[in-house]
Scaffold this active site. Sequence first.
Site, mmCIF file in Angstrom:
data_model
loop_
_atom_site.group_PDB
_atom_site.id
_atom_site.type_symbol
_atom_site.label_atom_id
_atom_site.label_comp_id
_atom_site.label_asym_id
_atom_site.label_seq_id
_atom_site.Cartn_x
_atom_site.Cartn_y
_atom_site.Cartn_z
ATOM 1 N N GLU A 45 0.856 -1.184 0.000
ATOM 2 C CA GLU A 45 0.000 0.000 0.000
ATOM 3 C C GLU A 45 0.893 1.235 0.000
ATOM 4 O O GLU A 45 1.959 1.242 0.644
ATOM 5 C CB GLU A 45 -0.897 0.025 1.249
ATOM 6 C CG GLU A 45 -1.697 1.327 1.324
ATOM 7 C CD GLU A 45 -2.829 1.321 2.333
ATOM 8 O OE1 GLU A 45 -2.812 0.497 3.261
ATOM 9 O OE2 GLU A 45 -3.737 2.154 2.174
ATOM 10 N N CYS A 77 -6.590 1.010 2.721
ATOM 11 C CA CYS A 77 -7.572 2.099 2.683
ATOM 12 C C CYS A 77 -7.374 3.010 1.482
ATOM 13 O O CYS A 77 -8.291 3.747 1.111
ATOM 14 C CB CYS A 77 -7.499 2.923 3.951
ATOM 15 S SG CYS A 77 -7.993 2.017 5.412
ATOM 16 N N GLU A 135 -11.730 -3.004 3.270
ATOM 17 C CA GLU A 135 -12.233 -3.567 4.533
ATOM 18 C C GLU A 135 -13.573 -2.924 4.866
ATOM 19 O O GLU A 135 -13.745 -2.369 5.948
ATOM 20 C CB GLU A 135 -11.193 -3.475 5.668
ATOM 21 C CG GLU A 135 -10.634 -2.136 5.941
ATOM 22 C CD GLU A 135 -9.634 -2.088 7.102
ATOM 23 O OE1 GLU A 135 -8.992 -3.086 7.445
ATOM 24 O OE2 GLU A 135 -9.515 -0.993 7.662
HETATM 25 O O1 AHR Z 1 -2.275 -1.280 6.870
HETATM 26 C C1 AHR Z 1 -2.747 -0.015 7.217
HETATM 27 C C2 AHR Z 1 -4.252 0.084 7.089
HETATM 28 O O2 AHR Z 1 -4.868 -0.757 8.000
HETATM 29 C C3 AHR Z 1 -4.818 -0.342 5.769
HETATM 30 O O3 AHR Z 1 -4.789 0.666 4.840
HETATM 31 C C4 AHR Z 1 -6.230 -0.703 6.100
HETATM 32 O O4 AHR Z 1 -6.765 -1.647 5.220
HETATM 33 C C5 AHR Z 1 -6.142 -1.159 7.533
HETATM 34 O O5 AHR Z 1 -7.100 -0.567 8.310
#
Ligand code: AHR
Length: 661
Positions: free
Chosen positions: A49, A248, A380
């Site tokens: 990410e 996210c 999520e």
């Molecule tokens: O890993 C950090 C964040 O944690 C991610 O973006 C999200 O999917 C989770 O809440």
Amino acid sequence: MKPNLITKITLCGLLLNGFYGQAQKTTLEVNTTNTVTKIQPTMYGVFFEDINFAADGGLYAEMIKNRSFEFDTPLMGWEQPNSDTHSFNNESGIATTIKALENKTNPSFCRVLVKNDKGFEMINVGFRGMGIKKDAKYNLSLKAANHNGAIKKIIIQFIDKDKKVLGETSIVPTSNDWKGYSAQLTATQTEAKAQLKITFEGAGTIDLDMISVFPEDTWMHRKNGMRKDIVQLLYDMKPGFLRFPGGCIVEGRTLAQRYQWKKTVGDVEKRETLINRWNTEFEHKPAPDYFQTFGLGFFEYFQLAEDLGAQPLPILSCGMACQFNTGELVPMEELDPYVQDALDLIQFANGSVETPWGKVRSDMGHPKPFNLKFIGVGNEQWGPDYIARYKVFEKAIKDQYPNMTIVSGAGPFPEGDYFDYGMEELKKLNAEIVDEHYYKNPQWFRENATRYDNYDRKGPKIFAGEYAAQSVAIASPDNKNNWECAFSEAAFMTGLERNAEVVNLTSYAPLMAHEEAWQWTPDLLWFNNLEAYGSANYYVQKLFATNRGTDLINITKDEKAVTGQNHLFASAVKDVVSKDVIVKLVNTSSSAQEVNIDLKGNKLSSKGTLTTLTSANLEDENSFANPKKISPIESEIKVKNNKAITSLPPYSVTVLKIKMK
Ligand code: AHR
């Protein structure tokens, strides 16, 4: 005298192996013949990410921050130490930005008015500086429109904090109209905090855009590619899949800020810059200069997955912004473009070069399909809004691509109302793979090694898509990648492996963080502008992933799975290709434990290897100063009549590997 490496390893081997004559405390039985289930090649993967400057300023090796002047504050990252804005006495020049609205995705450029020969300067500060290495080459490119040929020369230099020049090149801008130029700098010194200075000769107006510097030495020597040292760490893990682009970031704080893959492919110059959602997320770690240029976009992620030998696993917005933020929803009757994005992505990845999106891929240099098998719908999300949207995606994807495996999500927590509701509904829908996330304390990980023992073998498969032990609290800036967290994850992972019939994919999260520009800790890898290292958690992941095996086999103590009795956790696999039996043992106690491993079934070699990760203190960590403080040590172990005896050090993770005859 300092012991050399061999002496150290031999000594360690003696200490770890123990002696046949010693008292045996625990006997574990391994059945090497019967396969319980196949271990999926995707069992251990990586989750990428763009958080913590993981893409721009990290993996993506671009060294110029705000190269195309598209940040919300258009000159962010650029300084003009001797411009009119700073001193009326030194009227050397001024740089401003102009928005050419006809250029929709990259409208801003920089207009420089050089008034005289007093040496007007622009300085780019990089991502908390620029890392340059002595004698290494750096490729510079820029676009310029030199009004009336006014500027005679542009001098480009690496400088240090005292303005000492650490490498230099120049460009003669020959055209009134926009034209691309390139040049190369060689660094004369290693410096983690270099900056790029641009000085103009001549007087008049020149427009500049896409000012870019990349190291020549990138991963696979790709032009304008990725940081070699960071990709190497990922490559060494042999990950089974690469999940991207999050997290996210997929959802965005608002729908407008969601990740839109179509805007991240094609010509890099035309990719539209977007604020990074982590820019403003945490008051304790604001990052006002965090934007996404998408130079690292979906094509590059697919290519990276291919380089790593990993299955690509893209996760797409399902029309819901992050529910921790605005939770904006796309009305059901307006969901079509989102669903179409998913269908088009499958065509981009797998379609023939005759298809519109297959052609985009091919034009980018990859006529062969990327062989996409998995696609994720939402990150999520939770609640009925998610289930309603998931159903629409599922139908559309399966109608057109029945063999595509869809990953759905059970929300941000591993238990509670959101989780129970999501899981229940997804089961009713016969969901194929459900993504579970857990950011919990280390004790939770030790206590949950049995989490999947009673999961329905006929229900959805599980993707443990984001997990990491939090030493303080979820998303606390004080969390550490300490040894207690790492070995507790290892204990839990024996439970994931023992349940490989249900658990098909797993990944630690987040993957990486810039030493000075992070927002979220703990993270698997840490980097600065010059170096990168793996945390203790990284070595745990790597140990499991590189010893994945092909078949799960049983390991028991008194006919029961080893799930924490006497602080001992274990799982076992065999690899039918390399012909190895592999036993993973985790001792979470503060004392050493002797184990007698009785391997029944295939005839085994008379010696094997032990790979051990251990550290004396729960708080121990790897660091830039001591990056391998906690890293594997190998030793040899004797195997007599299919029995191996070893002493597991306190707080340790051990992999025993023996060849089958
Ligand atoms: O890993 C950090 C964040 O944690 C991610 O973006 C999200 O999917 C989770 O809440």
